[in-house]
Design a protein around this motif. Structure first.
Motif, PDB file in Angstrom:
ATOM      1  N   MET A   1       5.411  17.479  -1.032  1.00  0.00           N
ATOM      2  CA  MET A   1       4.592  15.555  -0.809  1.00  0.00           C
ATOM      3  C   MET A   1       4.443  14.616   0.176  1.00  0.00           C
ATOM      4  O   MET A   1       5.841  13.944   0.397  1.00  0.00           O
ATOM      5  CB  MET A   1       3.978  14.996  -1.719  1.00  0.00           C
ATOM      6  N   PRO A   2       3.988  14.321   1.677  1.00  0.00           N
ATOM      7  CA  PRO A   2       4.308  13.416   2.684  1.00  0.00           C
ATOM      8  C   PRO A   2       4.280  11.727   1.795  1.00  0.00           C
ATOM      9  O   PRO A   2       4.219  11.872   0.733  1.00  0.00           O
ATOM     10  CB  PRO A   2       2.876  13.758   2.702  1.00  0.00           C
ATOM     11  N   GLU A   3       5.350  11.002   2.185  1.00  0.00           N
ATOM     12  CA  GLU A   3       5.217   9.242   2.121  1.00  0.00           C
ATOM     13  C   GLU A   3       3.831   9.408   1.889  1.00  0.00           C
ATOM     14  O   GLU A   3       3.075   9.371   2.815  1.00  0.00           O
ATOM     15  CB  GLU A   3       6.064   9.125   2.679  1.00  0.00           C
ATOM     16  N   PRO A   4       3.425   7.803   0.928  1.00  0.00           N
ATOM     17  CA  PRO A   4       2.514   7.195   1.296  1.00  0.00           C
ATOM     18  C   PRO A   4       2.379   6.976   2.557  1.00  0.00           C
ATOM     19  O   PRO A   4       3.246   6.272   2.787  1.00  0.00           O
ATOM     20  CB  PRO A   4       2.240   6.665  -0.253  1.00  0.00           C
ATOM     21  N   TRP A   5       1.358   6.521   2.726  1.00  0.00           N
ATOM     22  CA  TRP A   5       0.970   5.471   3.698  1.00  0.00           C
ATOM     23  C   TRP A   5       1.105   3.637   3.764  1.00  0.00           C
ATOM     24  O   TRP A   5       0.449   3.733   2.525  1.00  0.00           O
ATOM     25  CB  TRP A   5      -0.345   5.738   4.492  1.00  0.00           C
ATOM     26  N   ARG A   6       2.111   3.122   4.049  1.00  0.00           N
ATOM     27  CA  ARG A   6       2.290   1.625   3.807  1.00  0.00           C
ATOM     28  C   ARG A   6       0.853   0.863   4.375  1.00  0.00           C
ATOM     29  O   ARG A   6       1.096   0.986   5.548  1.00  0.00           O
ATOM     30  CB  ARG A   6       3.765   1.542   4.002  1.00  0.00           C
ATOM     31  N   ILE A   7       0.665   0.254   3.591  1.00  0.00           N
ATOM     32  CA  ILE A   7      -0.452  -0.696   4.235  1.00  0.00           C
ATOM     33  C   ILE A   7       0.058  -2.449   3.679  1.00  0.00           C
ATOM     34  O   ILE A   7       0.133  -2.514   2.956  1.00  0.00           O
ATOM     35  CB  ILE A   7      -1.675  -0.619   3.410  1.00  0.00           C
ATOM     36  N   LEU A   8      -0.122  -2.772   5.267  1.00  0.00           N
ATOM     37  CA  LEU A   8      -0.177  -4.208   4.844  1.00  0.00           C
ATOM     38  C   LEU A   8      -1.494  -4.977   5.207  1.00  0.00           C
ATOM     39  O   LEU A   8      -1.550  -5.648   5.694  1.00  0.00           O
ATOM     40  CB  LEU A   8       1.765  -5.066   6.189  1.00  0.00           C
ATOM     41  N   TYR A   9      -1.006  -6.343   3.930  1.00  0.00           N
ATOM     42  CA  TYR A   9      -1.922  -7.342   4.157  1.00  0.00           C
ATOM     43  C   TYR A   9      -1.815  -8.582   3.926  1.00  0.00           C
ATOM     44  O   TYR A   9      -0.305  -9.058   3.579  1.00  0.00           O
ATOM     45  CB  TYR A   9      -2.640  -7.224   2.289  1.00  0.00           C
ATOM     46  N   THR A  10      -2.047  -9.052   5.268  1.00  0.00           N
ATOM     47  CA  THR A  10      -2.045 -10.260   5.697  1.00  0.00           C
ATOM     48  C   THR A  10      -2.843 -11.381   5.290  1.00  0.00           C
ATOM     49  O   THR A  10      -4.017 -10.987   5.732  1.00  0.00           O
ATOM     50  CB  THR A  10      -1.627 -10.597   6.892  1.00  0.00           C
ATOM     51  N   ILE A  11      -2.079 -12.755   4.627  1.00  0.00           N
ATOM     52  CA  ILE A  11      -3.664 -13.819   4.251  1.00  0.00           C
ATOM     53  C   ILE A  11      -2.424 -14.569   4.336  1.00  0.00           C
ATOM     54  O   ILE A  11      -1.155 -14.918   4.280  1.00  0.00           O
ATOM     55  CB  ILE A  11      -3.819 -13.175   2.788  1.00  0.00           C
ATOM     56  N   PRO A  12      -3.632 -15.938   4.854  1.00  0.00           N
ATOM     57  CA  PRO A  12      -2.073 -16.813   4.848  1.00  0.00           C
ATOM     58  C   PRO A  12      -1.690 -17.498   3.620  1.00  0.00           C
ATOM     59  O   PRO A  12      -0.693 -17.949   3.616  1.00  0.00           O
ATOM     60  CB  PRO A  12      -3.510 -18.753   5.262  1.00  0.00           C
TER      61      PRO A  12
END
Length: 372
Positions: A1-12
């Protein structure tokens, strides 16, 4: 299985639960076989940050919005931020920032990382107009929260989708009135509670609600008004002072920020959102939550609200119209429970504004950005 995509959430920050809760609602429900959530914010203060820790999602502390004046200094700062983004080895950045910052998308562009943002409010023109345009021009994709945004801010743009907020309709349910809360405020069985949930800022129009409540109180002896939300600012203090001057001040309660908002929905008989037309709403979560909780609602006919209440025109009033607001609330207070539109309002949320639909939209957009 391919590695999951890493999603970075930015918030103050997570000082208030609104945007933070919306972010966590998405991040916690991502398909982990395909996406791995990460969060970046400026500090760990705020009551709601405890929820972030409980989620187990990796958190980084870094300032991701930069002062761009003077320009050369701002550009060098963006280069440093781009290096930081690359060090996190993320595949996509999703901004939950509220304002028109363009330093973060510029840094993401320098880092070669796709960057998207959720447009959460109706701010666009004035001094911030150019900044909003830069932010939008640098974005790989934009998630707009209502139809007025699509029409007014992004006409003809192909990298924009309408993605309204969603709420958990299994968590937010019609339920018996919370007895502890009733006892705390000594609310009698014959009394009816009018509720507003909003962080107190001028666009929320709470002064309109106070004026309408005063008119209602001249006709109804057994009503109370609860205003739930952050009040620690100049507008909040001004509104509290206005309430103190009312002859019915003993019936008005400002709770400040609370963690148990659902308990307040349970004791309410009518929910009111009196937003002014000067700003409108993105997609007001408190309105969605009230409807999911089985409450009759009254709200201003403004952007963001009209998308939600379009099938129920009798629940909306012209923004700023105290007399119309008073009459609309009065109608609900007098209406037999069997005639309340509560069930239809909840069905509206289940079918069109539930959290699962919102998450599915995010999956589709992430997939599009990462594997076009």
């Amino acid at each position: 299985m391919p590695e999951p995509w890493r999603i970075l959430y930015t918030i103050p920050n997570f000082d208030t639960a609104g945007s933070g809760k919306a972010l966590l609602n998405i991040a916690n429900r991502l398909d982990r076989s395909r996406f791995e959530p990460h969060i970046c914010c400026s500090h760990d203060r705020g009551i709601f940050f405890k929820e972030v820790i409980v989620s187990g999602i990796p958190v980084y502390f870094h300032q991701t919005t930069l002062d761009m004046i003077p320009r050369m200094k701002g550009l060098f700062s963006c280069i440093k931020l781009a290096r930081y983004f690359r060090s996190l080895k993320v595949d996509l950045i999703h901004s939950f920032h509220y304002g028109p910052d363009y330093s973060e998308p510029l840094a993401a562009r320098l880092a070669g990382i796709p960057w998207i943002y959720t447009k959460k409010n109706m701010n666009w023109g004035g001094k911030s107009k150019n900044a909003w345009k830069l932010r939008t021009g640098l974005a790989s994709y934009i998630l707009a929260q209502n139809k007025d945004m699509m029409k007014d801010f992004f006409p003809g743009k192909k990298n924009v989708s309408l993605v309204p907020r969603g709420v958990d309709t299994e968590e937010l349910l019609p339920r018996p009135k919370d007895r502890k809360l009733l006892e705390k405020y000594r609310v009698r069985k014959d009394e009816k509670v009018i509720l507003a949930v909003a962080n107190l800022v001028p666009v929320k129009g709470i002064e309109i609600l106070l004026d309408a409540f005063e008119l209602l109180s001249e006709k109804h002896n057994s009503i109370r008004l609860f205003i739930v939300g952050d009040k620690e600012n100049d507008y909040g203090r001004e509104i509290e002072e206005k309430a103190i001057q009312s002859p019915f001040s003993a019936k008005i309660y400002f709770t400040g920020k609370v963690q148990n908002v659902s308990d307040y929905y349970s004791i309410a008989d009518v929910f009111v959102l009196p937003t002014l037309d000067e700003g409108g709403e993105g997609c007001p979560v408190s309105l969605l939550e009230a409807m999911a909780s089985g409450l009759p609602v009254v709200a201003s006919d403004v952007p963001g609200v009209r998308d939600i209440l379009e099938p129920f025109p009798g629940t909306m009033f012209p923004a700023g119209d105290v007399a119309k607001l008073k009459n609309t609330i009065d109608d609900f207070l007098r209406m037999p429970f069997s005639e309340h539109p509560s069930r239809a309002l909840r069905t509206r949320i289940i079918e069109d504004f539930n959290i699962d639909t919102e998450v599915t939209h995010h999956h589709t957009i992430y997939q599009h950005c990462l594997n076009p």
